[in-house]
Design a protein around this motif. Structure first.
Motif, PDB file in Angstrom:
ATOM      1  N   SER A  66       6.878 -23.103   9.008  1.00  0.00           N
ATOM      2  CA  SER A  66       6.940 -21.909   9.844  1.00  0.00           C
ATOM      3  C   SER A  66       8.355 -21.642  10.355  1.00  0.00           C
ATOM      4  CB  SER A  66       5.974 -22.062  11.012  1.00  0.00           C
ATOM      5  OG  SER A  66       6.001 -20.909  11.819  1.00  0.00           O
TER       6      SER A  66
ATOM      7  N   ASN B  56       7.862 -12.223   6.079  1.00  0.00           N
ATOM      8  CA  ASN B  56       7.524 -13.004   7.271  1.00  0.00           C
ATOM      9  C   ASN B  56       6.069 -13.463   7.318  1.00  0.00           C
ATOM     10  OD1 ASN B  56       9.685 -13.478   9.430  1.00  0.00           O
ATOM     11  ND2 ASN B  56      10.177 -11.451   8.629  1.00  0.00           N
ATOM     12  N   LYS B  60       4.407 -16.573   9.466  1.00  0.00           N
ATOM     13  CA  LYS B  60       3.332 -16.316  10.428  1.00  0.00           C
ATOM     14  C   LYS B  60       2.123 -17.196  10.126  1.00  0.00           C
ATOM     15  CE  LYS B  60       0.257 -13.497   9.498  1.00  0.00           C
ATOM     16  NZ  LYS B  60      -1.145 -13.585   9.000  1.00  0.00           N
ATOM     17  N   TYR B 150       5.002  -9.868  15.868  1.00  0.00           N
ATOM     18  CA  TYR B 150       3.800 -10.383  15.203  1.00  0.00           C
ATOM     19  C   TYR B 150       3.941 -11.888  14.932  1.00  0.00           C
ATOM     20  CZ  TYR B 150      -0.004 -10.518  11.718  1.00  0.00           C
ATOM     21  OH  TYR B 150      -1.142 -10.807  11.008  1.00  0.00           O
ATOM     22  N   VAL B 151       5.091 -12.316  14.425  1.00  0.00           N
ATOM     23  CA  VAL B 151       5.307 -13.745  14.169  1.00  0.00           C
ATOM     24  C   VAL B 151       5.233 -14.525  15.481  1.00  0.00           C
ATOM     25  CG1 VAL B 151       6.957 -15.473  13.347  1.00  0.00           C
ATOM     26  CG2 VAL B 151       6.675 -13.320  12.089  1.00  0.00           C
ATOM     27  N   ALA B 154       1.721 -15.063  16.629  1.00  0.00           N
ATOM     28  CA  ALA B 154       1.045 -16.152  15.896  1.00  0.00           C
ATOM     29  C   ALA B 154       1.525 -17.520  16.375  1.00  0.00           C
ATOM     30  CB  ALA B 154       1.279 -16.009  14.393  1.00  0.00           C
ATOM     31  N   ARG B 155       2.790 -17.608  16.763  1.00  0.00           N
ATOM     32  CA  ARG B 155       3.317 -18.893  17.247  1.00  0.00           C
ATOM     33  C   ARG B 155       2.739 -19.278  18.599  1.00  0.00           C
ATOM     34  NH1 ARG B 155       7.386 -20.318  13.900  1.00  0.00           N
ATOM     35  NH2 ARG B 155       8.988 -18.785  13.393  1.00  0.00           N
ATOM     36  N   ALA B 162      -4.865 -15.589  16.877  1.00  0.00           N
ATOM     37  CA  ALA B 162      -3.870 -15.225  15.857  1.00  0.00           C
ATOM     38  C   ALA B 162      -4.572 -14.862  14.545  1.00  0.00           C
ATOM     39  CB  ALA B 162      -2.886 -16.373  15.654  1.00  0.00           C
ATOM     40  N   SER B 166      -5.091 -10.887  12.179  1.00  0.00           N
ATOM     41  CA  SER B 166      -4.886 -10.592  10.754  1.00  0.00           C
ATOM     42  C   SER B 166      -5.958  -9.666  10.195  1.00  0.00           C
ATOM     43  CB  SER B 166      -4.880 -11.894   9.948  1.00  0.00           C
ATOM     44  OG  SER B 166      -6.202 -12.380   9.812  1.00  0.00           O
ATOM     45  N   LYS B 236      -2.164  -5.878  16.534  1.00  0.00           N
ATOM     46  CA  LYS B 236      -1.692  -5.872  15.145  1.00  0.00           C
ATOM     47  C   LYS B 236      -1.617  -4.440  14.604  1.00  0.00           C
ATOM     48  CE  LYS B 236      -0.825  -7.032  10.877  1.00  0.00           C
ATOM     49  NZ  LYS B 236      -1.857  -7.730  10.104  1.00  0.00           N
TER      50      LYS B 236
END
Lengths: 257, 257
Positions: A66, B56, B60, B150-151, B154-155, B162, B166, B236
């Motif tokens: 990641s 990316n 993600k 967005y990344v 997710a982190r 997360a 999607s 999203k």
């Protein structure tokens, strides 16, 4: 003061030297293990605690993925997660939302069950139930802290440094071979089918460490990154050593004969 | 005030309703694209900027893997990274440290080249060089901020949330089919071989969204998590919409006839 970029040979030699002085094959608990001086209880304590390390490896490797913007590196690194987690079987895994549809996971080839499953079978061969391991029932605080420190290192450090920290694999095959022989000789109460994990890792660790070394040499390409890579490998040796300290204190070993 | 747990049908209906009101198929830029009202420059601007999103996606998804302690979920989710990154060919990828040895990557089956590579070929079919895309030469700040958000989501969010984010994939296949027809009809200056990405995603998105929906329904299992999942999907949709805002402002479209 940092001065020069090491040539590749010096860099690799400096990395290997870390193993000579700090790899956990020299820890008193490992010496006792390989000389047949562990009681069944101590061995089970080690297997149960080391499982916490095993189960966190895919988490650690996904953190590296990641953080890594280089597709070529990700494509090589991802197999580690597959090796440990395995891939779903046709009947296992999650059900798809609409039964009858083919799930994307089924497009994946049927690989082996994965290293985590193999370690669970090692546990069973030692007399530890799957639940005991999966619920971390024997997990010692010192082991938990060390493993969590390793995962956190992978999350927060630059990805080439996190990859360098995995290079304890360079030293693993010898230890694994010694361990396998010791288990067969001294701990014959363990069903030998439980030792698959060690057998497969002897080969995998050699391949993994070659890849990790090639990436480290390519991407740790400044004097600072080279020094940080050596420090990362020292840190990883400390993680492994610290785990054995906690395990040794909790479960002990029999004195040298 | 949050009260009840929705039954599965209500939960799924509430997720799908987000798409009806907020999915970017209704954005003026997409309407213009699908009605043939984009200039070659505008279309290239979209392809170049959307590439930043594409590249990316594995980052993600690796963040989600790294936050997920459930091996069964990781084993399903990992194929997304393989789908986008592809796997190394026998001759490609990193060299092993010791030439002549078989690298672990070679044990992986030869899959397709991956979605990122397919998007690079779409770029080439539109007249954009690989370097232009790989160096983000046309990347607009608004697109960069939206994708990075967005990344980062997710982190930092709980992994089931997360995963819920999607679920725009639920709405993707219809848009993808419309787009494919529009490209063939209105933008025949683009080499049709460049459209492979859309063809493969039509199937993949359907499979991916089924898996993501099954995981969301299973693990977003409190009233709070259900509401957060709906919000995640709204977020999203905002990411995708915001990207098109930036692209539309920069490149424009021709007026409705």
């Amino acid at each position: 003061m940092i001065t020069d970029l090491w040539d590749q040979e010096t860099f690799v030699a400096n990395l290997r030297a870390v193993g000579v002085r700090a790899y956990h094959d020299k820890h008193p608990f490992h010496l006792a293990m390989n000389e047949g001086r562990l009681s069944p209880e101590s061995l089970r304590g080690w297997v149960a605690n080391r499982f916490y390390y095993q189960r966190n490896i895919p988490i650690k490797d996904a953190a590296i993925l990641s953080n890594c913007p280089v597709r070529e590196v990700r494509r090589v690194w991802i197999h580690r997660i597959l090796d440990h987690d395995g891939t779903p079987t046709r009947t296992g895994g999650l059900q798809s939302a609409q039964p009858g549809e083919v799930s994307a996971a089924e497009k994946l080839p049927l690989l082996e069950e994965g290293g985590i499953e193999a370690w669970l079978r090692l546990g069973e061969a030692c007399g530890l139930s799957r639940d005991e391991l999966l619920q971390n029932r024997h997990l010692l605080p010192g082991v938990c802290f060390a493993v969590d420190a390793y995962v956190n290192f992978a999350r927060t450090q630059p990805w080439p440094i996190a990859i360098a920290s995995s290079l304890t694999e360079l030293f693993a095959p010898d230890l694994m071979a010694t361990r396998l022989a010791a288990f067969e000789k001294f701990y014959s109460w363990i069903d030998p089918r439980g030792l698959d994990y060690f057998r497969r890792r002897t080969t995998q660790a050699r391949q993994d460490s070659e890849q990790a070394l090639a990436i480290t040499v390519e991407y740790c390409n400044t004097p600072e990154l080279q020094r940080d890579a050596v420090c990362a490998l020292e840190f990883k040796c400390d993680v492994l050593w610290s785990m054995l300290d906690a395990i040794h204190h909790a479960y002990g070993s029999q004195p040298n004969l």
